[in-house]
Design an enzyme around this catalytic site. Structure first.
Site, PDB file in Angstrom:
ATOM      1  N   LYS A   1       5.689   6.120  15.738  1.00  0.00           N
ATOM      2  CA  LYS A   1       5.034   7.331  15.258  1.00  0.00           C
ATOM      3  C   LYS A   1       5.872   8.545  15.654  1.00  0.00           C
ATOM      4  O   LYS A   1       6.284   8.676  16.802  1.00  0.00           O
ATOM      5  CB  LYS A   1       3.623   7.465  15.843  1.00  0.00           C
ATOM      6  CG  LYS A   1       2.643   6.402  15.364  1.00  0.00           C
ATOM      7  CD  LYS A   1       2.309   6.576  13.902  1.00  0.00           C
ATOM      8  CE  LYS A   1       1.240   5.590  13.454  1.00  0.00           C
ATOM      9  NZ  LYS A   1       0.943   5.716  12.005  1.00  0.00           N
ATOM     10  N   THR A   2       6.122   9.431  14.694  1.00  0.00           N
ATOM     11  CA  THR A   2       6.863  10.648  14.964  1.00  0.00           C
ATOM     12  C   THR A   2       5.971  11.842  14.651  1.00  0.00           C
ATOM     13  O   THR A   2       4.858  11.689  14.150  1.00  0.00           O
ATOM     14  CB  THR A   2       8.124  10.732  14.077  1.00  0.00           C
ATOM     15  OG1 THR A   2       7.718  10.928  12.709  1.00  0.00           O
ATOM     16  CG2 THR A   2       8.938   9.453  14.177  1.00  0.00           C
TER      17      THR A   2
ATOM     18  N   ARG B   1     -10.005   1.150   2.322  1.00  0.00           N
ATOM     19  CA  ARG B   1      -8.784   1.642   1.691  1.00  0.00           C
ATOM     20  C   ARG B   1      -9.032   1.987   0.227  1.00  0.00           C
ATOM     21  O   ARG B   1      -9.896   1.419  -0.424  1.00  0.00           O
ATOM     22  CB  ARG B   1      -7.690   0.573   1.765  1.00  0.00           C
ATOM     23  CG  ARG B   1      -7.034   0.446   3.121  1.00  0.00           C
ATOM     24  CD  ARG B   1      -6.001  -0.660   3.082  1.00  0.00           C
ATOM     25  NE  ARG B   1      -5.213  -0.700   4.317  1.00  0.00           N
ATOM     26  CZ  ARG B   1      -4.343  -1.662   4.592  1.00  0.00           C
ATOM     27  NH1 ARG B   1      -4.149  -2.641   3.748  1.00  0.00           N
ATOM     28  NH2 ARG B   1      -3.675  -1.634   5.714  1.00  0.00           N
TER      29      ARG B   1
ATOM     30  N   HIS C   1       6.194  -3.104   9.932  1.00  0.00           N
ATOM     31  CA  HIS C   1       6.608  -4.339   9.256  1.00  0.00           C
ATOM     32  C   HIS C   1       7.861  -4.942   9.892  1.00  0.00           C
ATOM     33  O   HIS C   1       8.235  -6.078   9.571  1.00  0.00           O
ATOM     34  CB  HIS C   1       6.926  -4.048   7.784  1.00  0.00           C
ATOM     35  CG  HIS C   1       5.766  -3.539   6.991  1.00  0.00           C
ATOM     36  ND1 HIS C   1       5.677  -2.238   6.538  1.00  0.00           N
ATOM     37  CD2 HIS C   1       4.635  -4.152   6.558  1.00  0.00           C
ATOM     38  CE1 HIS C   1       4.566  -2.073   5.860  1.00  0.00           C
ATOM     39  NE2 HIS C   1       3.911  -3.212   5.861  1.00  0.00           N
TER      40      HIS C   1
ATOM     41  N   LYS D   1      -8.863  -1.233  10.328  1.00  0.00           N
ATOM     42  CA  LYS D   1      -9.176  -0.006   9.587  1.00  0.00           C
ATOM     43  C   LYS D   1     -10.629   0.387   9.828  1.00  0.00           C
ATOM     44  O   LYS D   1     -11.525  -0.450   9.829  1.00  0.00           O
ATOM     45  CB  LYS D   1      -8.952  -0.211   8.086  1.00  0.00           C
ATOM     46  CG  LYS D   1      -7.525  -0.619   7.745  1.00  0.00           C
ATOM     47  CD  LYS D   1      -6.558   0.519   8.001  1.00  0.00           C
ATOM     48  CE  LYS D   1      -5.129   0.133   7.660  1.00  0.00           C
ATOM     49  NZ  LYS D   1      -4.577  -0.886   8.543  1.00  0.00           N
TER      50      LYS D   1
ATOM     51  N   LYS E   1       1.376   2.776  20.752  1.00  0.00           N
ATOM     52  CA  LYS E   1       2.055   2.163  19.614  1.00  0.00           C
ATOM     53  C   LYS E   1       3.341   2.931  19.304  1.00  0.00           C
ATOM     54  O   LYS E   1       3.339   4.153  19.214  1.00  0.00           O
ATOM     55  CB  LYS E   1       1.149   2.156  18.390  1.00  0.00           C
ATOM     56  CG  LYS E   1       1.732   1.394  17.202  1.00  0.00           C
ATOM     57  CD  LYS E   1       0.768   1.377  16.021  1.00  0.00           C
ATOM     58  CE  LYS E   1      -0.415   0.473  16.292  1.00  0.00           C
ATOM     59  NZ  LYS E   1      -1.240   0.288  15.061  1.00  0.00           N
TER      60      LYS E   1
ATOM     61  N   HIS F   1       7.453   0.187   6.724  1.00  0.00           N
ATOM     62  CA  HIS F   1       7.606   1.070   7.882  1.00  0.00           C
ATOM     63  C   HIS F   1       7.840   0.219   9.121  1.00  0.00           C
ATOM     64  O   HIS F   1       7.930  -1.017   9.039  1.00  0.00           O
ATOM     65  CB  HIS F   1       6.387   1.994   8.039  1.00  0.00           C
ATOM     66  CG  HIS F   1       5.082   1.282   8.110  1.00  0.00           C
ATOM     67  ND1 HIS F   1       4.692   0.505   9.200  1.00  0.00           N
ATOM     68  CD2 HIS F   1       4.057   1.209   7.226  1.00  0.00           C
ATOM     69  CE1 HIS F   1       3.493   0.000   8.988  1.00  0.00           C
ATOM     70  NE2 HIS F   1       3.080   0.401   7.793  1.00  0.00           N
TER      71      HIS F   1
ATOM     72  N   GLN G   1      -7.417 -14.303   1.421  1.00  0.00           N
ATOM     73  CA  GLN G   1      -6.217 -14.579   2.200  1.00  0.00           C
ATOM     74  C   GLN G   1      -6.134 -16.057   2.550  1.00  0.00           C
ATOM     75  O   GLN G   1      -5.047 -16.648   2.552  1.00  0.00           O
ATOM     76  CB  GLN G   1      -6.182 -13.722   3.463  1.00  0.00           C
ATOM     77  CG  GLN G   1      -4.891 -13.902   4.267  1.00  0.00           C
ATOM     78  CD  GLN G   1      -4.717 -12.883   5.366  1.00  0.00           C
ATOM     79  OE1 GLN G   1      -5.116 -11.738   5.229  1.00  0.00           O
ATOM     80  NE2 GLN G   1      -4.118 -13.290   6.464  1.00  0.00           N
TER      81      GLN G   1
ATOM     82  N   ASP H   1      -3.266  -8.484  14.366  1.00  0.00           N
ATOM     83  CA  ASP H   1      -4.547  -8.062  13.800  1.00  0.00           C
ATOM     84  C   ASP H   1      -5.006  -8.999  12.685  1.00  0.00           C
ATOM     85  O   ASP H   1      -6.139  -8.889  12.205  1.00  0.00           O
ATOM     86  CB  ASP H   1      -4.463  -6.621  13.276  1.00  0.00           C
ATOM     87  CG  ASP H   1      -3.408  -6.447  12.185  1.00  0.00           C
ATOM     88  OD1 ASP H   1      -2.553  -7.344  12.027  1.00  0.00           O
ATOM     89  OD2 ASP H   1      -3.443  -5.407  11.506  1.00  0.00           O
TER      90      ASP H   1
ATOM     91  N   THR I   1       0.808  -1.229   0.000  1.00  0.00           N
ATOM     92  CA  THR I   1       0.000   0.000   0.000  1.00  0.00           C
ATOM     93  C   THR I   1       0.836   1.271   0.000  1.00  0.00           C
ATOM     94  O   THR I   1       0.294   2.368  -0.023  1.00  0.00           O
ATOM     95  CB  THR I   1      -0.935   0.011   1.228  1.00  0.00           C
ATOM     96  OG1 THR I   1      -0.159  -0.246   2.408  1.00  0.00           O
ATOM     97  CG2 THR I   1      -2.002  -1.063   1.105  1.00  0.00           C
TER      98      THR I   1
END
Length: 410
Positions: free
Chosen positions: A232-233, A87, A49, A83, A229, A46, A173, A194, A41
């Site tokens: 994250k910045t 998407r 993963h 989500k 989590k 990131h 899947q 998840d 995606t």
């Protein structure tokens, strides 16, 4: 001798497992072929993963066969798991580009050579060729809608609206798992927690159709000690692509983790032996900073290579010691035309990413958190002139540890 499952347990990876004793026995007695899926995606992996990739690397090093399944087909629909909204669908060209980017980044962690070199598969190769009626007759017959609706990945979407397009995701899947079982003898799907419902469905499909054992294993999310989590910045996600998150910023993120999270991060995100992980994690007071320094270097080395990790560490050391300038300090060039248009420091702080918005920059200055060099900025209307950016440039600092260098474009 430790099995691959022992290693994952000791390092804190595992969240849930099906038929744990049987899977443990299989890991000890034979070479296991397992897969982890990656939906393309974006054009970079990131930090979300990172945990699955590190787990794949540990299992590969223990002699097992990894498959990296790229969701070229499922990625054109989008996984509803975790989500709140549907998407956006991607073009095949975008998917293919992202797949190539993923392969390059994975190569830093995983071996693509040898007897158990990573197999890269793309589910577009079979999903895009399916006959819908045949698929329903062959696969759909094994799925209970009532049971599917109890899955967490669907329950959270029902209130806001779940499309039939997304409802098919679990079937697709599950079919991936069955296809990889047929083609490669794959008996284990591993991934983020998840995905648990989808994994259970896939393992169950293999048992129903083939009468064979299949397993699911999920990894814990990378959370801080207080449950937030990680990764994250202020600028957004922590990407593995140096063009999205610079090696310096990547290094600094791990250099600044909370003391309580150091041992966990060393265990999950590096290949350091656990004895060394525990030794570093036990450090206290000022000494814990040495453990953070090791963590930041090791993680940056894995993602960006040793040279970039050393540059980032040298830059951080120079700034922490008051050296001021360092070649790897994040840098933004500003033209004279840009300064003529808007020379306010608050605007430049936003331009270089130290602050999210002009309002955020004002609040930071008012709170005494923005510096030029070692001098605190007190005036929210402070303006920057071209001569300030000449030579070595203007070093900005937000808080204690976030630095950025502004230079005049030539």
């Amino acid at each position: 001798m430790q099995s691959a499952l022992d290693i994952l347990r000791e390092r804190g990876f595992i969240a849930q497992i099906t038929f744990e004793e049987d899977l443990d026995k299989a890991f000890r007695e034979q070479k296991i072929t397992f897969y982890t899926g990656f939906d393309p995606t974006a054009d970079s992996l990131h930090i979300g993963h990172y945990i699955p990739i590190m787990a794949m690397a540990h299992m590969q090093r223990a002699g097992h066969q990894p498959i990296a399944l790229i969701g070229g087909g499922t990625g054109m629909i989008g996984d509803p798991s975790g989500k709140s909204d549907m998407r956006k669908m991607m073009t095949m060209e975008t998917v293919n580009h992202n797949v190539e980017c993923f392969k390059k980044q994975m190569a830093r962690f995983l071996s693509f050579e040898g007897e158990n070199g990573v197999i890269v598969a793309n589910n577009a190769d079979w999903l895009l060729k399916l006959n819908y009626v045949d698929f329903l007759r062959d696969i759909g017959v094994h799925f209970s809608v009532n049971r599917m609706l109890t899955a967490e990945c669907y329950k959270q979407r029902l209130e806001r609206g779940l499309t039939f397009l997304e409802f098919n995701y679990m079937l697709m899947q599950s079919y991936d798992f069955l296809k990889l079982y047929h083609d490669y003898g794959c008996t284990l799907q591993a991934g983020g927690d998840d995905q648990w419902s989808n994994m259970l469905a896939g393992a169950d499909l293999i048992r129903r159709k083939e009468g064979k054992d299949a397993f699911a294993l999920t990894y814990k999310l990378l959370l801080t000690s207080d449950g937030r989590k990680m990764g994250k910045t202020e600028a957004g996600a922590l990407w593995l692509d140096p063009n999205k998150t610079s090696p310096y910023d990547f290094y600094q993120y791990w250099r600044n983790v909370d003391d309580a999270d150091v041992e966990k991060c060393l265990s999950l995100l590096t290949f350091l032996p656990m004895d060394e992980v525990r030794r570093l994690g036990a450090l206290e007071g000022a000494e814990i900073n040495q453990a953070k320094r090791v963590l930041a270097f090791e993680v940056t080395k894995l993602v960006h290579g040793e040279d970039e990790a050393q540059k980032a560490q040298d830059a951080a050391d120079a700034l922490f010691s008051g050296g001021g300038r360092a070649g790897s300090t994040p840098t933004t060039s500003v033209t004279r035309e840009e300064l003529a248009s808007d020379s306010r420091l608050i605007s430049l702080a936003v331009k270089c990413g130290l602050c999210k918005s002009n309002g955020d920059a004002r609040k930071t200055i008012q709170a005494g958190g923005l510096y030029i060099g070692d001098e605190k900025v007190a005036d929210v209307d402070f303006t920057v002139t071209p001569d300030m950016l000449e030579g070595e440039g203007l070093l900005l600092r937000k808080g204690k540890k976030n630095y950025h260098l502004l230079v005049l474009a030539q």
